[in-house]
Design a protein around this motif. Sequence first.
Motif, PDB file in Angstrom:
ATOM      1  N   SER A 116     -22.928  39.242  26.955  1.00 52.03           N
ATOM      2  CA  SER A 116     -23.590  38.232  26.130  1.00 52.03           C
ATOM      3  C   SER A 116     -22.632  37.664  25.102  1.00 52.03           C
ATOM      4  O   SER A 116     -21.583  38.237  24.826  1.00 52.03           O
ATOM      5  N   CYS A 117     -23.028  36.530  24.564  1.00 49.61           N
ATOM      6  CA  CYS A 117     -22.209  35.844  23.568  1.00 49.61           C
ATOM      7  C   CYS A 117     -22.753  36.157  22.185  1.00 49.61           C
ATOM      8  O   CYS A 117     -23.929  35.956  21.923  1.00 49.61           O
ATOM      9  N   ARG A 118     -21.906  36.649  21.313  1.00 48.86           N
ATOM     10  CA  ARG A 118     -22.368  37.019  19.983  1.00 48.86           C
ATOM     11  C   ARG A 118     -22.541  35.805  19.087  1.00 48.86           C
ATOM     12  O   ARG A 118     -23.144  35.899  18.025  1.00 48.86           O
ATOM     13  N   SER A 119     -21.992  34.674  19.505  1.00 47.36           N
ATOM     14  CA  SER A 119     -22.146  33.482  18.674  1.00 47.36           C
ATOM     15  C   SER A 119     -23.437  32.755  18.974  1.00 47.36           C
ATOM     16  O   SER A 119     -24.139  32.318  18.079  1.00 47.36           O
ATOM     17  N   CYS A 120     -23.762  32.618  20.266  1.00 45.15           N
ATOM     18  CA  CYS A 120     -24.942  31.814  20.584  1.00 45.15           C
ATOM     19  C   CYS A 120     -26.005  32.609  21.326  1.00 45.15           C
ATOM     20  O   CYS A 120     -27.104  32.110  21.554  1.00 45.15           O
ATOM     21  N   GLY A 121     -25.718  33.823  21.701  1.00 48.24           N
ATOM     22  CA  GLY A 121     -26.728  34.646  22.354  1.00 48.24           C
ATOM     23  C   GLY A 121     -26.844  34.429  23.855  1.00 48.24           C
ATOM     24  O   GLY A 121     -27.672  35.033  24.528  1.00 48.24           O
ATOM     25  N   TYR A 122     -25.957  33.588  24.411  1.00 50.39           N
ATOM     26  CA  TYR A 122     -26.003  33.336  25.856  1.00 50.39           C
ATOM     27  C   TYR A 122     -25.823  34.642  26.637  1.00 50.39           C
ATOM     28  O   TYR A 122     -24.986  35.469  26.299  1.00 50.39           O
ATOM     29  N   VAL A 123     -26.619  34.804  27.700  1.00 52.55           N
ATOM     30  CA  VAL A 123     -26.484  35.984  28.560  1.00 52.55           C
ATOM     31  C   VAL A 123     -26.273  35.529  29.992  1.00 52.55           C
ATOM     32  O   VAL A 123     -26.985  34.651  30.491  1.00 52.55           O
TER      33      VAL A 123
ATOM     34  N   THR B 194     -14.484  32.683  27.947  1.00 52.29           N
ATOM     35  CA  THR B 194     -15.143  32.059  26.799  1.00 52.29           C
ATOM     36  C   THR B 194     -16.578  31.761  27.202  1.00 52.29           C
ATOM     37  O   THR B 194     -16.899  31.709  28.387  1.00 52.29           O
ATOM     38  N   CYS B 195     -17.419  31.593  26.218  1.00 51.17           N
ATOM     39  CA  CYS B 195     -18.837  31.366  26.491  1.00 51.17           C
ATOM     40  C   CYS B 195     -19.045  29.989  27.123  1.00 51.17           C
ATOM     41  O   CYS B 195     -18.584  28.986  26.581  1.00 51.17           O
ATOM     42  N   PRO B 196     -19.749  29.912  28.278  1.00 49.98           N
ATOM     43  CA  PRO B 196     -19.969  28.615  28.919  1.00 49.98           C
ATOM     44  C   PRO B 196     -20.902  27.716  28.108  1.00 49.98           C
ATOM     45  O   PRO B 196     -20.937  26.505  28.323  1.00 49.98           O
ATOM     46  N   GLU B 197     -21.632  28.269  27.188  1.00 52.15           N
ATOM     47  CA  GLU B 197     -22.557  27.463  26.386  1.00 52.15           C
ATOM     48  C   GLU B 197     -21.885  26.886  25.152  1.00 52.15           C
ATOM     49  O   GLU B 197     -22.034  25.727  24.849  1.00 52.15           O
ATOM     50  N   CYS B 198     -21.152  27.755  24.405  1.00 55.18           N
ATOM     51  CA  CYS B 198     -20.647  27.292  23.110  1.00 55.18           C
ATOM     52  C   CYS B 198     -19.141  27.433  22.970  1.00 55.18           C
ATOM     53  O   CYS B 198     -18.577  27.035  21.957  1.00 55.18           O
ATOM     54  N   GLY B 199     -18.495  28.001  23.987  1.00 55.08           N
ATOM     55  CA  GLY B 199     -17.046  28.084  23.956  1.00 55.08           C
ATOM     56  C   GLY B 199     -16.482  29.213  23.114  1.00 55.08           C
ATOM     57  O   GLY B 199     -15.271  29.384  23.018  1.00 55.08           O
ATOM     58  N   SER B 200     -17.349  30.015  22.504  1.00 56.51           N
ATOM     59  CA  SER B 200     -16.876  31.105  21.642  1.00 56.51           C
ATOM     60  C   SER B 200     -16.144  32.165  22.456  1.00 56.51           C
ATOM     61  O   SER B 200     -16.433  32.390  23.637  1.00 56.51           O
ATOM     62  N   LYS B 201     -15.201  32.849  21.788  1.00 58.14           N
ATOM     63  CA  LYS B 201     -14.493  33.941  22.460  1.00 58.14           C
ATOM     64  C   LYS B 201     -15.246  35.267  22.331  1.00 58.14           C
ATOM     65  O   LYS B 201     -14.897  36.250  22.949  1.00 58.14           O
TER      66      LYS B 201
HETATM   67 ZN    ZN Z   1     -21.900  31.234  23.207  1.00 56.00          ZN
END
Ligand code: ZN
Length: 741
Positions: A446-453, A485-492
């Motif tokens: 999961s992405c800790r920046s946007c919560g994407y799973v 990187t996150c496909p939703e928000c690009g966060s690492k």
């Molecule tokens: Zn994200």
Amino acid sequence: MYAKVIVDITHEKLDRVFEYRIPAELEGALKVGMEVIAPFGLGNREISGYIVDICENCEYEANKIKAILRPAEKRNSIEIKLIELAAWMKEHYGGTMIQALKTVLPIKKEERMKVKRYVRLLLSEKEGKEKLEEYLKKNQKARVRVLAALLDNNVLEYEFVIHKLNVTRTVLRALEEQGVARIESEQVFRNPIKNREQNWQPIAYTGEQQNAIDIFREDYLQGLHKTYLLYGVTGSGKTEVYMEMIARVVRDGKQAIVLIPEIALTYQTVMRFYKRFGDRISILNSRMSNGERYDQMMRAKEGAIDVMIGPRSALFTPFPNLGLIVIDEEHEPTYKSEQIPRYHARETAIARAELEGASVVLGSATPSLEAFYRAGTGEYKLLTLRNRSQKQELPSVYTVDLREELKSGNRSIISRQLHELIQDRLDKKQQIILFINRRGYAGFISCRSCGYVAKCPHCDVSLTSHRGGKLVCHYCGYEMPEYQTCPECGSKHIGGFRAGTQQIEELVKKEFPEARVLRMDMDTTKEKDGHEKILETFANEEADILIGTQMIVKGHDFPNVTLVGILAADLSLYADDYRAGERTFQLLTQAAGRAGRGKAKGEVVIQTYSPEHYAIETAAGQDYESFYQEEAAYRRLMGYPPVEQLMAILAAGEDEELLEKACGYLKTYAERVNKLQIRIIGPTSPYVGKVNDVYRRVIYLKHKDYNALTGMKDKLEQYIEVNPGFAKLRIQFDFNPMNIF
Ligand code: ZN
Ligand code: ADP
Ligand code: ZN
């Protein structure tokens, strides 16, 4: 025709069956589960046994096979009912009849019961005195000692005679031969609950409780034996309702079984039943030896108790006249067995109740989707308790969005709001529970920046990270490379979630150095009673903060706990499993229910990366029914249980190539005999694809009708049996599994 017979089940271990011929005149009259009389051994001693299978061919040399003599006369023993239940389980869950029998019948093990023996005088007082004269004359001192003692006291304990009177076994045997005394044995069943006071005061039931009790009583008096779902929030008084229903059937000379998940089977719970029913109750638990368990089963069979309380296996208590089965916390996954037959206690209880004319009461604050669905279709009768019995307020629940915390620069796993509330409670000398949701697999990404799973595009279950940088769907086998990187928000900040109880303990100690902290997890509860010790310390208020996994959320009342923090509500949400939403809702509701059990009102903080997920939203609102609507819609859309039925075929073996090939054959065969349009998915690798050099594969079959799947299971079992290629593999069936493998 030939029959496979298990002989004398109460005396032999159930590890083999004997083949017998069915004489022509009995053909058709004998059925699986019947008790029959057959010749046994060299002397052709007549023994009784149970038919476990009937077939046209025999494995043993045909000319040496003996014939069954006749059906047994007494045909209504408790074993017969349990054998019928075993046949039902074999049919519904797969496996062999022997495996099913071993599950339902109490089996005597070597370390069986203690036998207490007595020496009893067989002579009248006059005869005894004459005999004593004779022994005195002959100077037979040992005989004199025993007989004199027996004349004082007609029955003596065997141990007393041997050790205290110093009499040898030979002397006793001589007395037996002369008809002076007899050695008798009595089986002593150890009673796990004794010497306690039974004091029960009737209470005034709430209107809702009384209503549930009345509905049950009216059906019962009309001879209607139904399945009820008692849906009531924690603290609404479900246990009191169970006890009243139990008292009703016990008054009629019937017995009751109460299933409680092992973890909730605490001293407090048992004592509540004890207070009401005294030593007419018994318990089973996993810490008992086989001998102790067997003792309790025999006490039930002999009529020494009315109520058996225990985890899943207590369902098979051999009560002669069963009236009621209660399943508390019916939604708990531990009610599903992980051994063949992989039965579910809820369904099996209903099957047993039907066979024996008993009722079933399922209880929960967060019913399983299965149970609420069936209450909706009218298959179960719904009894509802909406209010807490003493009108305590439900706690206030706040949701904290961890993505926002990260944005504002707080990288700690403890949010600012939770931090403030902890400090507040420490100042007020109230207690705090921090719950870390570690159920399910930590393999999701999961992405800790946007919560994407990361989820499978075909199955809507989470993808699991495998070694070698792959994300895999364990349900359909879909694969893709891991994200950088996150496909939703690009966060690492995308990856697996790693905070464990230990790290959290360190963090809490650092942030609140004055707090006394306890940690409860697999590590701290390893030693015997470790679990109880920690809970006791906390209950005695010798600690301020208890940190733990799901172990801490069940069945305990800590009146001074006014704050519960749920650190990572999401973890269980993204297990690669269609039950993840249900499990999350249940855990969060239970955890929240730990707050404010006493006089002061409780507060709950749910920290999450996905506050908008319906399981989290509805748990925060403590709104089971809204959760149910959402979850049922999802199951319907995806074709998951309880709307559709799912059968998993689990195959395992050391030879990967053989396994692969065998699964291919199984699938091809299933497709060939598939007349009912069963959907066949796989084979795929389960979550743990290889354990100790044993490889594993799974095939899923889906259909609306359970019987379509058991029909397919029967065909596959036959196919597996006649093809020697499968002999090196272990193949099991699992119906409506608790998780995806
Ligand atoms: Zn994200
Ligand atoms: P549940 O099983 O639904 O969590 P319990 O049966 O354990 O609820 O009840 C919670 C508490 O309330 C227990 O201490 C119980 O003795 C008490 N209680 C239940 N019903 C009543 C009642 N009608 N009057 C007074 N106390 C009650
Ligand atoms: Zn998939």
